[in-house]
Design an enzyme around this catalytic site. Structure first.
Site, PDB file in Angstrom:
ATOM      1  N   HIS A  57     -31.074   7.670  81.496  1.00  0.00           N
ATOM      2  CA  HIS A  57     -30.755   5.869  80.091  1.00  0.00           C
ATOM      3  C   HIS A  57     -29.812   6.127  79.241  1.00  0.00           C
ATOM      4  CE1 HIS A  57     -32.789   9.132  77.241  1.00  0.00           C
ATOM      5  NE2 HIS A  57     -32.130   8.577  76.560  1.00  0.00           N
ATOM      6  N   ALA A  58     -30.037   5.247  78.401  1.00  0.00           N
ATOM      7  CA  ALA A  58     -28.917   4.699  77.188  1.00  0.00           C
ATOM      8  C   ALA A  58     -29.012   3.881  76.358  1.00  0.00           C
ATOM      9  CB  ALA A  58     -27.394   3.453  77.916  1.00  0.00           C
TER      10      ALA A  58
END
Length: 149
Positions: A57-58
């Site tokens: 994820h970011a």
């Protein structure tokens, strides 16, 4: 301009202080001193089954600082254009991941512990959990799928 948000080249491995003693070593970690932000949250990953990956994820605003408190693992960093893999395997080194970087942890050794320090408290709206959404956030058009003949 979103393309300027986060580059794998802005991710840095930081050597933390190591106070050596015959009875065992100590590594102090201080927000805004050893870590390039004030620490708002601390958590750790452990008991990760062999072959499993974490992360993927970011973040839009949150900075992260990862430490291999025990064992080793790889962090695959991706800014939508460039990829970079960093191996963390010593407890006195950490990896700073600024916002706008897709990060995934993989290749955990048996008994590995990943300590994570963050600049923000948990906020689900700060997460980007879909890679296509990440590319859109970065305003990067994914390449067309390869044609198989």
């Amino acid at each position: 301009m979103r393309n300027s948000i986060g580059s794998v080249y802005n991710c840095s491995v930081v050597e933390l202080p190591k106070i050596e003693d015959d009875r065992g070593n100590i590594t102090p970690v201080q927000g805004a001193v050893n870590v390039p932000f004030d620490i708002a949250r601390v958590f750790y990953l452990y008991d990760i089954p062999g072959g499993e990956a974490r992360g993927a994820h970011a973040h839009k605003e949150c900075h992260q600082f990862l430490i291999a408190a025990h064992g080793a693992f790889e962090v695959v960093l991706d800014d939508g254009t460039n990829k970079r893999t960093v191996v963390l395997n010593r407890p006195n080194y950490g990896l700073h991941i600024p916002p706008g970087i897709w990060a995934a942890e993989q290749g955990f050794s048996s008994g590995a512990i990943c300590l994570v320090l963050t600049s923000h408290i948990y906020d689900e709206s700060d997460y980007i959990r879909s890679y296509d959404e990440f590319l859109n956030y970065k305003a990067i058009t994914p390449p067309p799928p390869e044609k198989i003949y």
